[in-house]
Design a protein around this motif. Structure first.
Motif, PDB file in Angstrom:
ATOM      1  N   MET A   5       0.840  -1.200   0.000  1.00  0.00           N
ATOM      2  CA  MET A   5       0.000   0.000   0.000  1.00  0.00           C
ATOM      3  C   MET A   5       0.875   1.250   0.000  1.00  0.00           C
ATOM      4  O   MET A   5       1.797   1.384   0.791  1.00  0.00           O
ATOM      5  N   LEU A   9      -2.301   6.080  -0.950  1.00  0.00           N
ATOM      6  CA  LEU A   9      -3.535   5.338  -0.700  1.00  0.00           C
ATOM      7  C   LEU A   9      -3.859   5.317   0.791  1.00  0.00           C
ATOM      8  O   LEU A   9      -5.027   5.471   1.184  1.00  0.00           O
ATOM      9  N   ALA A  10      -2.848   5.140   1.634  1.00  0.00           N
ATOM     10  CA  ALA A  10      -3.083   5.127   3.076  1.00  0.00           C
ATOM     11  C   ALA A  10      -3.647   6.464   3.550  1.00  0.00           C
ATOM     12  O   ALA A  10      -4.567   6.509   4.378  1.00  0.00           O
ATOM     13  N   VAL A  13      -7.281   6.748   2.578  1.00  0.00           N
ATOM     14  CA  VAL A  13      -8.142   5.952   3.458  1.00  0.00           C
ATOM     15  C   VAL A  13      -8.415   6.690   4.764  1.00  0.00           C
ATOM     16  O   VAL A  13      -9.522   6.633   5.308  1.00  0.00           O
ATOM     17  N   LEU A  16     -11.032   9.159   4.145  1.00  0.00           N
ATOM     18  CA  LEU A  16     -12.302   8.440   4.050  1.00  0.00           C
ATOM     19  C   LEU A  16     -12.844   8.106   5.439  1.00  0.00           C
ATOM     20  O   LEU A  16     -14.040   8.281   5.713  1.00  0.00           O
ATOM     21  N   LEU A  17     -11.973   7.636   6.327  1.00  0.00           N
ATOM     22  CA  LEU A  17     -12.394   7.284   7.680  1.00  0.00           C
ATOM     23  C   LEU A  17     -12.911   8.501   8.433  1.00  0.00           C
ATOM     24  O   LEU A  17     -13.942   8.425   9.128  1.00  0.00           O
ATOM     25  N   SER A  78      -7.128   8.790  14.804  1.00  0.00           N
ATOM     26  CA  SER A  78      -7.932   7.883  13.975  1.00  0.00           C
ATOM     27  C   SER A  78      -8.485   6.712  14.782  1.00  0.00           C
ATOM     28  O   SER A  78      -9.509   6.132  14.415  1.00  0.00           O
ATOM     29  N   GLY A 137     -11.888  11.709  -0.563  1.00  0.00           N
ATOM     30  CA  GLY A 137     -11.978  10.596   0.382  1.00  0.00           C
ATOM     31  C   GLY A 137     -12.867  10.944   1.559  1.00  0.00           C
ATOM     32  O   GLY A 137     -13.667  10.118   2.021  1.00  0.00           O
ATOM     33  N   GLY A 141     -16.298   9.147   2.427  1.00  0.00           N
ATOM     34  CA  GLY A 141     -16.546   8.674   3.782  1.00  0.00           C
ATOM     35  C   GLY A 141     -17.839   9.226   4.343  1.00  0.00           C
ATOM     36  O   GLY A 141     -18.609   8.511   4.994  1.00  0.00           O
ATOM     37  N   VAL A 173      -9.826  -0.553  10.523  1.00  0.00           N
ATOM     38  CA  VAL A 173      -9.245   0.114   9.348  1.00  0.00           C
ATOM     39  C   VAL A 173      -7.966   0.853   9.727  1.00  0.00           C
ATOM     40  O   VAL A 173      -6.951   0.759   9.033  1.00  0.00           O
ATOM     41  N   THR A 174      -7.990   1.558  10.847  1.00  0.00           N
ATOM     42  CA  THR A 174      -6.797   2.291  11.288  1.00  0.00           C
ATOM     43  C   THR A 174      -5.637   1.346  11.565  1.00  0.00           C
ATOM     44  O   THR A 174      -4.490   1.622  11.184  1.00  0.00           O
ATOM     45  N   ILE A 177      -3.839   0.192   8.263  1.00  0.00           N
ATOM     46  CA  ILE A 177      -3.084   1.132   7.423  1.00  0.00           C
ATOM     47  C   ILE A 177      -2.030   1.923   8.195  1.00  0.00           C
ATOM     48  O   ILE A 177      -1.272   2.691   7.596  1.00  0.00           O
TER      49      ILE A 177
END
Length: 391
Positions: A5, A9-10, A13, A16-17, A78, A137, A141, A173-174, A177
């Motif tokens: 990854m 991308l991280a 994300v 998004l979160l 996060s 993102g 989210g 998710v946290t 990543i």
């Protein structure tokens, strides 16, 4: 797969979160208001709690990120933000609701500042105007969170059941990543940022912060009040009301995701001005035309118009503090974020107070006028930037 990854991308994300956490609780405001027995006036004051936490934590988070990098702050916040959702569901009064929102707002502020600092690291490394895509993102989210809220409301889930599930997903998710999140800094950079940057004397920065302020008031109004507006002013049910913020998030996410060529073509300042006009038009449509369809279309146009405001302002602000070695900009981001959060700080009580003495139609109409101020403020910021460059 996770080992491969990319930091880009991280970081996406994480955006998004953050949006999912926000969309999750914001779209359940009608259910939470009923649970705590709040009318629009007391609800507006309770929602003020999130803004207080946001405004007071943002500058502290910026200072920590400037010295130690964004990774540690980003990982901690996060993890904490999703875990505070079930605590929010325990509220039994507007006071408890507001106090919990202070903690949630503080965590979200730390997450917001640190994820933007991480995004700047990626943008500068790749040398592409990717900030709107990262903020897409957040919008995606928000869409996921609002659609989840609509489904939970349709299934008659209590906020507690819904928020516990959301918290578990957020923490997982946290954890997945965390190792790929960028944000480390070297010792030389740490020594440089111990000298306080004189960011308060920059007219360009204050004008950019004003654009972010107007945008934050409008975005906060859409997030906090769109569902309740559709329920109380347009006669929709809780589930249907949640789709208003979902539509707002969809148009914002699409514009941000596909907006890189538009930004290259129009330029940052022109894009900000055009977007402000479109957002003001959308909000005016939602409040002036007394049909549910107009409300959904209006909030969708508002999302489209506001899509670039915050990411483009953050990009421009970070550039004002960029050093020769490619570092810098954290304190500038912190200042703009703090000013922007005063929009979230002022928005809930203003909208709630105006609605209490009149209606949500009048209060959201006021927000439309504030949003229109993005246009002249952006033009002034462009002029100030040109004057600064010519000196």
């Amino acid at each position: 797969m996770l080992e491969r990854m990319s930091p880009r991308l991280a970081t996406f994300v994480v955006f998004l979160l953050n949006g999912a956490v926000f969309g999750t609780w914001a779209s359940r405001v009608p259910a939470l208001a009923e649970q705590i027995g709040a009318e629009v006036g007391s609800l507006g004051l309770a929602l003020l709690g999130a803004s207080i936490g946001l405004a007071f934590t943002a500058p502290l988070a910026a200072r920590i990120c400037a010295v130690h990098g964004s990774r540690g702050v980003l990982i901690a916040s996060s993890l904490l933000s999703p875990l505070l959702l079930p605590v929010l569901a325990l509220s039994e009064s507007p006071l408890q609701f507001g106090l919990t929102l202070i903690a949630l707002g503080a965590s979200v502020a730390a997450m917001d500042v640190s994820m933007n600092v991480a995004a700047v690291v990626v943008v500068r490394a790749l040398q592409r105007p990717l900030m709107p895509q990262f903020h897409a993102g957040f919008s995606v989210g928000g869409l996921i969170g609002s659609l989840g809220s609509a489904a939970a409301a349709q299934a008659h889930w209590t906020p507690m059941k819904h928020f516990v599930l959301a918290a578990v997903v957020g923490v997982l998710v946290t954890a997945l990543i965390a190792k790929r999140i960028p944000g480390g800094v070297g010792e030389r950079h740490r020594e440089e940022v111990t000298e306080r940057a004189n960011v308060l004397k920059s007219p360009v920065l204050w004008l950019l912060a004003s654009v972010a302020l107007c945008s934050a008031i409008a975005e906060g109004a859409a997030a906090d009040w769109s569902a309740l507006f559709m329920v109380r002013e347009r006669g929709m049910g809780d589930a249907a009301g949640a789709y208003a913020y979902a539509g707002f998030s969809v148009t914002m996410a699409l514009a941000r995701w596909f907006g890189e060529p538009i930004q290259r073509r129009l330029g940052s300042h022109r894009l900000l001005a055009v977007g402000g006009g479109l957002a003001a038009t959308g909000l005016a449509l939602a409040v002036l035309v007394p049909f549910p369809a107009a409300g959904y279309v209006g909030f969708g146009l508002a999302g489209l118009g506001l899509a670039f405001s915050f990411p483009v302002v953050m990009d421009l602000a970070s550039e004002t503090g960029k050093r020769a070695d490619g570092s810098g900009g954290e304190r500038e981001l912190g200042l703009v974020t703090t000013i922007a959060y005063t929009g979230f700080l002022a928005g809930p009580p203003i909208v709630g107070g105006l609605a209490h003495v009149s209606s949500l139609v009048v209060s959201l109409g006021f927000v439309a006028l504030v949003t229109a101020l993005i246009i002249p403020t952006t033009l002034l910021a462009r002029r100030a930037a040109r004057q600064a460059a010519s000196v």
